[in-house]
Design a protein around this motif. Structure first.
Motif, short mmCIF file in Angstrom:
data_model
loop_
_atom_site.label_atom_id
_atom_site.label_comp_id
_atom_site.label_asym_id
_atom_site.label_seq_id
_atom_site.Cartn_x
_atom_site.Cartn_y
_atom_site.Cartn_z
N UNK A 87 -21.55 44.11 80.37
CA UNK A 87 -22.86 44.21 79.72
C UNK A 87 -23.72 45.36 80.19
N UNK A 88 -23.21 46.21 81.06
CA UNK A 88 -23.98 47.34 81.56
C UNK A 88 -23.78 48.56 80.68
N UNK A 89 -24.80 49.39 80.64
CA UNK A 89 -24.71 50.66 79.92
C UNK A 89 -25.50 51.71 80.68
N UNK A 90 -25.11 52.99 80.57
CA UNK A 90 -25.85 54.04 81.28
C UNK A 90 -27.24 54.21 80.70
N UNK A 91 -28.19 54.48 81.55
CA UNK A 91 -29.56 54.73 81.13
C UNK A 91 -29.69 56.24 80.84
N UNK A 92 -29.87 56.61 79.59
CA UNK A 92 -29.88 58.03 79.23
C UNK A 92 -30.92 58.82 80.03
N UNK A 93 -30.47 59.89 80.65
CA UNK A 93 -31.38 60.76 81.36
C UNK A 93 -31.77 60.30 82.75
N UNK A 94 -31.34 59.12 83.16
CA UNK A 94 -31.70 58.62 84.49
C UNK A 94 -30.55 58.91 85.46
N UNK A 95 -30.73 59.95 86.24
CA UNK A 95 -29.73 60.39 87.21
C UNK A 95 -30.41 60.56 88.56
N UNK A 96 -29.94 59.81 89.54
CA UNK A 96 -30.46 59.94 90.90
C UNK A 96 -29.72 61.06 91.63
N UNK A 97 -30.34 61.55 92.68
CA UNK A 97 -29.74 62.58 93.52
C UNK A 97 -29.64 62.02 94.94
N UNK A 98 -28.42 61.97 95.47
CA UNK A 98 -28.22 61.40 96.80
C UNK A 98 -27.24 62.26 97.57
N UNK A 99 -27.47 62.39 98.87
CA UNK A 99 -26.67 63.31 99.69
C UNK A 99 -25.77 62.56 100.66
N UNK A 100 -24.56 63.07 100.82
CA UNK A 100 -23.67 62.67 101.91
C UNK A 100 -22.65 63.80 102.11
N UNK A 101 -21.89 63.71 103.18
CA UNK A 101 -20.89 64.73 103.47
C UNK A 101 -19.53 64.29 102.94
N UNK A 102 -18.97 65.09 102.04
CA UNK A 102 -17.61 64.85 101.57
C UNK A 102 -16.62 65.21 102.67
N UNK A 103 -15.46 64.58 102.61
CA UNK A 103 -14.39 64.98 103.51
C UNK A 103 -14.07 66.47 103.30
N UNK A 104 -14.03 67.21 104.39
CA UNK A 104 -13.75 68.64 104.30
C UNK A 104 -14.98 69.51 104.20
N UNK A 105 -16.16 68.91 104.00
CA UNK A 105 -17.39 69.68 103.94
C UNK A 105 -17.98 69.85 105.34
N UNK A 106 -18.72 70.97 105.52
CA UNK A 106 -19.36 71.22 106.82
C UNK A 106 -20.63 70.39 106.97
N UNK A 107 -21.27 70.01 105.87
CA UNK A 107 -22.51 69.25 105.93
C UNK A 107 -22.73 68.47 104.66
N UNK A 108 -23.88 67.80 104.58
CA UNK A 108 -24.20 67.00 103.41
C UNK A 108 -24.39 67.89 102.18
N UNK A 109 -24.09 67.34 101.02
CA UNK A 109 -24.37 68.00 99.75
C UNK A 109 -24.89 66.95 98.78
N UNK A 110 -25.73 67.38 97.85
CA UNK A 110 -26.36 66.46 96.89
C UNK A 110 -25.37 66.10 95.79
N UNK A 111 -25.28 64.81 95.49
CA UNK A 111 -24.42 64.32 94.41
C UNK A 111 -25.29 63.68 93.32
N UNK A 112 -25.03 63.98 92.03
CA UNK A 112 -25.72 63.28 90.95
C UNK A 112 -25.13 61.89 90.77
N UNK A 113 -25.99 60.91 90.53
CA UNK A 113 -25.58 59.51 90.40
C UNK A 113 -26.15 58.94 89.10
N UNK A 114 -25.27 58.62 88.15
CA UNK A 114 -25.71 58.05 86.88
C UNK A 114 -26.16 56.60 87.08
N UNK A 115 -27.33 56.26 86.59
CA UNK A 115 -27.85 54.90 86.69
C UNK A 115 -27.47 54.08 85.47
#
Length: 202
Positions: free
Chosen positions: A168-196
């Motif tokens: 019963x869930x659906x994406x909320x159009x235009x609602x995208x959060x920005x959250x940071x963490x470090x991917x494997x192999x990255x030197x530091x955190x990077x921002x990832x877009x997150x669909x709500x």
């Protein structure tokens, strides 16, 4: 997928009981989120701080999945959105939606051998029940957006979107959060877009 001969058992915990599980939950999150699509380079100290803050949130719940021997093999967390990280509440407020109206499904993690046997559905069902008990009528979660040509995307990887839509869930159009963490192999955190995503609880 055939049913498990001995199914998982589930327990909903809250308050002080969540705090007692911080170390086990941290290890589980690091293990599961290292894989696609999160590729998280886990930090035990960060996990301990994050989970301690989560446990202190009024209304926070954790659904624990245990194998027949009592070992924790999965967990799903939820809390009032207004008590969660500001990065996730901000897109709601910007769109004129009150974060206080939403119960937020923060994350679901399950060890690979136990996937495909209904734990995901049970995680959502039990968190939604907790949300309704607290008076919430809307629930939300987010999913990381990765490019189709990402080099770490596994061959033939299927999307969970059909499963979420069946619930019963659906994406909320235009609602995208920005959250940071470090991917494997990255030197530091990077921002990832997150669909709500969201649904109205019946």
């Amino acid at each position: 997928m055939t049913p498990l001969a001995t199914p998982l058992s589930y327990q909903v915990t809250a308050g002080d009981d969540v705090g007692h599980l911080v170390d086990e939950l941290a290890r589980l999150r690091i293990a599961v989120f290292a894989d696609w699509p999160y590729l998280y380079d886990g930090d035990p100290d960060y996990e301990a701080r994050y989970l301690a803050r989560f446990a202190a949130s009024t209304g926070a719940v954790v659904v624990i999945a245990r194998d027949p021997d009592g070992r924790i093999v999965g967990a799903a967390t939820g809390a009032p959105l207004a008590d969660h990280a500001d990065e996730f509440a901000a897109p709601f407020a910007a769109a004129g939606l009150d974060p206080a109206d939403f119960f937020y499904h923060a994350e679901s993690v399950l060890l690979a051998p136990w996937r495909g046997h209904g734990a995901g559905r049970e995680f959502f069902r039990l968190r939604e029940a907790a949300a309704r008990a607290q008076g919430f009528r809307r629930a939300a979660f987010c999913s990381v957006i990765r490019p189709d040509d990402h080099p770490a995307r596994p061959e033939g990887q299927s999307s969970l979107e059909p499963f979420w839509r069946r619930l019963g869930y659906s994406p909320l159009p235009g609602l995208v959060a920005q959250f940071s963490w470090r991917d494997r192999g990255e030197a530091g955190d990077s921002v990832k877009p997150m669909q709500l995503w969201s649904r109205t609880l019946g």
